[in-house]
Design a protein around this motif. Structure first.
Motif, PDB file in Angstrom:
ATOM      1  N   ILE A  38       0.875  -1.178   0.000  1.00  0.00           N
ATOM      2  CA  ILE A  38       0.000   0.000   0.000  1.00  0.00           C
ATOM      3  C   ILE A  38       0.907   1.221   0.000  1.00  0.00           C
ATOM      4  N   CYS A  39       0.773   2.049  -1.043  1.00  0.00           N
ATOM      5  CA  CYS A  39       1.618   3.226  -1.214  1.00  0.00           C
ATOM      6  C   CYS A  39       0.937   4.441  -0.583  1.00  0.00           C
ATOM      7  N   GLY A  40       1.738   5.432  -0.214  1.00  0.00           N
ATOM      8  CA  GLY A  40       1.182   6.689   0.281  1.00  0.00           C
ATOM      9  C   GLY A  40       0.212   7.301  -0.723  1.00  0.00           C
ATOM     10  N   SER A  41       0.524   7.166  -2.008  1.00  0.00           N
ATOM     11  CA  SER A  41      -0.371   7.743  -3.021  1.00  0.00           C
ATOM     12  C   SER A  41      -1.680   6.945  -3.098  1.00  0.00           C
ATOM     13  N   ASP A  42      -1.617   5.636  -2.825  1.00  0.00           N
ATOM     14  CA  ASP A  42      -2.860   4.851  -2.743  1.00  0.00           C
ATOM     15  C   ASP A  42      -3.745   5.393  -1.625  1.00  0.00           C
ATOM     16  N   GLY A  64      -3.219  -0.494  -6.675  1.00  0.00           N
ATOM     17  CA  GLY A  64      -2.068  -1.340  -6.343  1.00  0.00           C
ATOM     18  C   GLY A  64      -1.012  -1.264  -7.427  1.00  0.00           C
ATOM     19  N   HIS A  65       0.084  -0.529  -7.152  1.00  0.00           N
ATOM     20  CA  HIS A  65       1.137  -0.405  -8.169  1.00  0.00           C
ATOM     21  C   HIS A  65       2.502  -0.847  -7.645  1.00  0.00           C
ATOM     22  N   GLU A  66       2.535  -1.355  -6.410  1.00  0.00           N
ATOM     23  CA  GLU A  66       3.816  -1.835  -5.861  1.00  0.00           C
ATOM     24  C   GLU A  66       3.709  -3.343  -5.710  1.00  0.00           C
ATOM     25  N   PHE A  67       3.931  -4.073  -6.800  1.00  0.00           N
ATOM     26  CA  PHE A  67       3.739  -5.516  -6.653  1.00  0.00           C
ATOM     27  C   PHE A  67       4.715  -6.348  -7.463  1.00  0.00           C
ATOM     28  N   ALA A 148      10.377  -3.052  -4.468  1.00  0.00           N
ATOM     29  CA  ALA A 148      11.222  -2.542  -5.560  1.00  0.00           C
ATOM     30  C   ALA A 148      10.712  -1.201  -6.092  1.00  0.00           C
ATOM     31  N   GLU A 149       9.389  -1.053  -6.193  1.00  0.00           N
ATOM     32  CA  GLU A 149       8.854   0.193  -6.773  1.00  0.00           C
ATOM     33  C   GLU A 149       9.181   1.404  -5.899  1.00  0.00           C
ATOM     34  N   PRO A 150       8.772   1.407  -4.607  1.00  0.00           N
ATOM     35  CA  PRO A 150       9.137   2.575  -3.794  1.00  0.00           C
ATOM     36  C   PRO A 150      10.649   2.740  -3.626  1.00  0.00           C
TER      37      PRO A 150
HETATM   38 ZN    ZN Z   1       3.757   4.424  -5.046  1.00  0.00          ZN
END
Ligand code: ZN
Ligand code: ZN
Length: 343
Positions: A38-42, A64-67, A148-150
């Protein structure tokens, strides 16, 4: 399958039952999501604060973009095999706009955001172009690969700030991106990494576990005073911002050396007011960093593969997708640092 979706331009997210993704076309894959952060932007999109109106034409969609995940179905020419484990770069370039034709796919004029303008990882399986996938180092655990994304966002900010050997670096913001910046600033050779936050005990705790001792709580006194007390009165070489609070940039500029670089990496709901004459006389360099280049993903995964335990303290909560809304509330109340969901 169960999916956690943004369904309306309003507060909240909703669980929906949606069909399995259709078979992958040429150059596409279906990825079974193994872990998703769960990202801050989410959280901002969940709260529906300023800056997410671009999502409206694409609703409803699974966020969901950090997966990371495992390829379960494979279109022709994907270059992957079923069973391959991958991290997912959450942007899809079109391949035919002027920027793409010029080879500058990162700046595609029609790019889509996985989990922002098309379905992302808060569902068990997702169909994406194979070119969004990066093979994982052997044995890297899903929850770490989902970082990996963040981590890429943080690493890109450090590269943008040209952090160098022996530098004193000030990181504004103790959240996941601030943690990622601090980690990669240290890996880039910074001699001292100071991290500032505001009354944020859970995330200061994470930073301590990551080995950062120079923590500044701006709830306890002015940033400038506390930073200069740590440095013996010396201005810092680079400031990197991951707060989303415009005023924090002004405070950061107050301790930045003449000619120093300040990098803005937060998403801000309000404009910045800048004392331009001071800015000019100090020759401060304000730069922006957003997302990460493909090359940066490779660098991040190399470090994750080399020292997985060095990153694990970033994860404070793990739960099944079914409890996703609880995870969002923990993140929203800043009781959690990184929450990882398993669909
Ligand atoms: Zn993010
Ligand atoms: Zn394009």
């Amino acid at each position: 399958m169960l999916a956690l979706r943004k369904t309306a331009a309003a507060f909240g997210l909703e669980f929906q039952e949606i069909p399995e993704p259709p078979p992958p076309g040429p150059g596409e894959v279906v990825v079974r999501v193994d872990a998703v952060g769960i990202c801050g932007s989410d959280v901002h999109a969940y709260e529906w604060t300023e800056g997410y109106g671009f999502m409206v034409p694409h609703l409803p969609l699974s966020m969901g973009h950090e997966f990371c995940g495992t390829i379960t179905r494979n279109g022709t020419g994907s270059g992957f095999a079923e069973g391959d484990r991958v991290a997912v770069i959450p942007f899809v370039f079109c391949g035919h706009c002027a920027r793409c034709r010029a080879g500058d796919t990162r700046n595609c004029l029609q790019r889509q955001g996985i989990g922002l303008t098309r379905d992302g990882g808060f569902q068990r399986e997702v169909r994406i172009p194979a070119r969004c996938c990066v093979a994982l180092p052997a044995g890297l655990e899903p929850e770490l690969a989902a970082l990996a994304e963040p981590l890429g966002v943080g690493a890109e900010a450090v590269l943008t700030g040209e952090v160098g050997l022996g530098d004193t670096v000030l990181v504004l913001g103790p959240g996941t991106i601030g943690q990622a910046i601090a980690l990669f600033a240290r890996l880039a050779g910074a001699a001292r990494v100071i991290v500032a936050g505001r009354a944020d005990a859970p995330r200061f705790e994470v930073l301590r576990a990551l080995g950062f001792a120079d923590l500044v709580d701006v709830a306890e006194g002015p940033l400038q005073e506390q930073v200069l007390a740590l440095t013996g009165g010396r201005a810092v070489d680079v400031v990197l911002e991951a707060t989303g609070v415009p005023q924090s940039l002004n405070e950061g500029l107050g301790v930045l050396k003449k000619g120093g670089v300040i990098v803005a990496a937060g998403i801000h709901a309000a404009p910045l007011t800048l004392a331009l004459t001071d800015f000019v006389r100090m020759r401060h360099q304000l730069r922006a960093s957003h997302g990460a280049e493909r090359r940066t993903w490779d660098r991040v995964l190399a470090h994750l593969g080399r020292d997985p335990e060095g990153f694990r303290p970033m994860i404070t909560h793990r739960m099944p997708l079914e409890r996703g809304l609880e995870g969002f509330e923990l993140a929203r109340q800043r009781a959690a640092s990184k929450v990882i969901l398993t669909p």
